[in-house]
Design a protein around this motif. Structure first.
Motif, PDB file in Angstrom:
ATOM      1  N   HIS A  84      -7.520  12.402   4.994  1.00 10.03           N
ATOM      2  CA  HIS A  84      -8.559  13.099   5.416  1.00 10.03           C
ATOM      3  C   HIS A  84      -8.334  11.990   6.901  1.00 10.03           C
ATOM      4  CE1 HIS A  84      -9.696  16.343   3.406  1.00 10.03           C
ATOM      5  NE2 HIS A  84     -10.382  15.290   2.714  1.00 10.03           N
ATOM      6  N   ARG A  85      -8.161  10.663   6.746  1.00  5.85           N
ATOM      7  CA  ARG A  85      -7.579   9.921   7.432  1.00  5.85           C
ATOM      8  C   ARG A  85      -6.285  10.581   8.710  1.00  5.85           C
ATOM      9  NH1 ARG A  85      -5.867   3.599   6.045  1.00  5.85           N
ATOM     10  NH2 ARG A  85      -4.294   4.629   7.946  1.00  5.85           N
ATOM     11  N   THR A  86      -6.321  10.593  10.181  1.00  7.58           N
ATOM     12  CA  THR A  86      -5.404  10.798  11.407  1.00  7.58           C
ATOM     13  C   THR A  86      -3.942  10.855  10.762  1.00  7.58           C
ATOM     14  OG1 THR A  86      -7.130  10.828  12.996  1.00  7.58           O
ATOM     15  CG2 THR A  86      -5.336  11.599  13.487  1.00  7.58           C
ATOM     16  N   ASP A  87      -3.337   9.432  10.433  1.00 10.67           N
ATOM     17  CA  ASP A  87      -1.603   8.835  10.428  1.00 10.67           C
ATOM     18  C   ASP A  87      -1.508   9.954   8.857  1.00 10.67           C
ATOM     19  OD1 ASP A  87      -3.875   7.527   8.517  1.00 10.67           O
ATOM     20  OD2 ASP A  87      -2.356   5.810   9.059  1.00 10.67           O
ATOM     21  N   VAL A  88      -2.375  10.099   7.679  1.00 11.94           N
ATOM     22  CA  VAL A  88      -2.254  10.763   6.732  1.00 11.94           C
ATOM     23  C   VAL A  88      -2.332  12.510   7.006  1.00 11.94           C
ATOM     24  CG1 VAL A  88      -2.567  11.111   4.555  1.00 11.94           C
ATOM     25  CG2 VAL A  88      -2.952   8.409   5.092  1.00 11.94           C
ATOM     26  N   THR A  89      -2.785  13.174   7.650  1.00 12.57           N
ATOM     27  CA  THR A  89      -3.095  14.513   7.158  1.00 12.57           C
ATOM     28  C   THR A  89      -1.975  14.430   9.340  1.00 12.57           C
ATOM     29  OG1 THR A  89      -4.304  14.020  10.016  1.00 12.57           O
ATOM     30  CG2 THR A  89      -5.466  14.375   7.497  1.00 12.57           C
ATOM     31  N   ASP A  90      -1.423  13.676   9.830  1.00 15.56           N
ATOM     32  CA  ASP A  90      -0.405  14.334  10.658  1.00 15.56           C
ATOM     33  C   ASP A  90       0.656  14.068   9.669  1.00 15.56           C
ATOM     34  OD1 ASP A  90      -1.698  14.152  12.875  1.00 15.56           O
ATOM     35  OD2 ASP A  90      -1.383  12.311  13.811  1.00 15.56           O
ATOM     36  N   GLU A 121      -5.658   6.041  -4.080  1.00 17.57           N
ATOM     37  CA  GLU A 121      -5.380   5.412  -3.075  1.00 17.57           C
ATOM     38  C   GLU A 121      -4.875   7.029  -2.136  1.00 17.57           C
ATOM     39  OE1 GLU A 121      -3.262   1.884   0.129  1.00 17.57           O
ATOM     40  OE2 GLU A 121      -2.230   2.532  -2.089  1.00 17.57           O
ATOM     41  N   LEU A 138       0.559   3.794   1.635  1.00 19.70           N
ATOM     42  CA  LEU A 138       0.389   4.299   2.950  1.00 19.70           C
ATOM     43  C   LEU A 138       1.746   3.779   3.975  1.00 19.70           C
ATOM     44  CD1 LEU A 138      -3.513   4.045   3.886  1.00 19.70           C
ATOM     45  CD2 LEU A 138      -2.316   6.186   3.542  1.00 19.70           C
ATOM     46  N   SER A 170      -8.348   9.053  -1.879  1.00 21.04           N
ATOM     47  CA  SER A 170      -8.961   8.491  -1.009  1.00 21.04           C
ATOM     48  C   SER A 170      -8.889   8.293   0.943  1.00 21.04           C
ATOM     49  CB  SER A 170      -9.088   6.684  -1.505  1.00 21.04           C
ATOM     50  OG  SER A 170      -8.574   5.872  -1.331  1.00 21.04           O
ATOM     51  N   CYS A 171      -7.165   7.600   1.327  1.00 21.40           N
ATOM     52  CA  CYS A 171      -7.003   7.567   3.383  1.00 21.40           C
ATOM     53  C   CYS A 171      -6.737   9.235   3.269  1.00 21.40           C
ATOM     54  CB  CYS A 171      -5.843   7.457   2.577  1.00 21.40           C
ATOM     55  SG  CYS A 171      -6.400   5.400   2.015  1.00 21.40           S
ATOM     56  N   SER A 199       0.770  -0.834   0.094  1.00 22.20           N
ATOM     57  CA  SER A 199       0.246   0.244  -0.304  1.00 22.20           C
ATOM     58  C   SER A 199       1.068   1.351   0.053  1.00 22.20           C
ATOM     59  CB  SER A 199      -0.605  -0.218   1.629  1.00 22.20           C
ATOM     60  OG  SER A 199      -1.065   1.273   1.195  1.00 22.20           O
TER      61      SER A 199
END
Length: 188
Positions: A107-113, A101, A14, A104-105, A12
């Motif tokens: 706004h996830r907390t780990d991605v925004t951080d 991918e 991520l 689409s992610c 992924s």
């Protein structure tokens, strides 16, 4: 050429966020190496310059010889446009999947951080990603690219202005090249 085997591949985009540099470049560099390794039993119609040399670098000699023998046997003088490189086409499709991918992610907390603290994008991948996200996130991507640009300018000016005997490592040149055009072989 010496064979260069990759040990593990990302599943992924991520996973690539934890590494330094553009996550798309990191992911696609591994994906590209995997494609070259996996396709050893497949016949190619055409490979571009970069992927022909890449195949020689990542395969064992016997496997590469089999692929090259097939390519040499069916090669002809090509006039006009070459057919599309099969590895280039696969890398481009995977690049599109991974950009979608991450978008689409986003706004996830780990991605925004990650976007707030550690994110770096090359210009080609940052530009593609910003077209898939909301304007507020696109503005953040622009800021990330601009901050990285300023950092690289400082590094390159230091490299340029330092006397030859005292010059620091040349890593700034590779980082600048990746920033401008992404990792080697990912874009034509």
């Amino acid at each position: 050429m010496r064979t260069q085997k990759q040990l593990a591949f990302y599943q992924s985009i991520l996973e690539a966020l934890a590494e330094a540099g553009c996550p798309f470049c990191r992911f696609l560099k591994d994906y590209q190496a995997a494609r070259l390794q996996i396709h050893s039993n497949r016949q190619f119609q055409y490979l571009c310059n970069f992927h022909t040399w890449g195949l020689a670098a990542v395969q064992n000699a016997l496997t590469a010889a089999e692929v090259f023998l097939d390519l040499v046997e069916k090669s002809a003088i090509v006039t006009g446009e070459h057919p599309s490189c099969e590895i280039c086409s696969e890398v481009a499709a995977e690049e599109d999947r991974r950009i979608r991918e991450l978008a689409s992610c986003i706004h996830r907390t780990d991605v925004t951080d990650w976007l707030r603290k550690d994110a770096i994008f090359c210009i080609p991948h940052g530009t593609k990603l910003r077209h898939q996200v909301q304007p507020v996130v696109a503005a953040r991507i622009d800021a990330i690219i601009d901050n990285h640009r300023r950092q690289l300018i400082q590094e390159l000016e230091t490299l340029h202005d330092t006397p030859q005997t005292d010059r620091p490592g040349w890593g700034a040149l590779g980082r600048a090249a990746e920033f401008l055009v992404s990792q080697r072989g990912l874009h034509v």
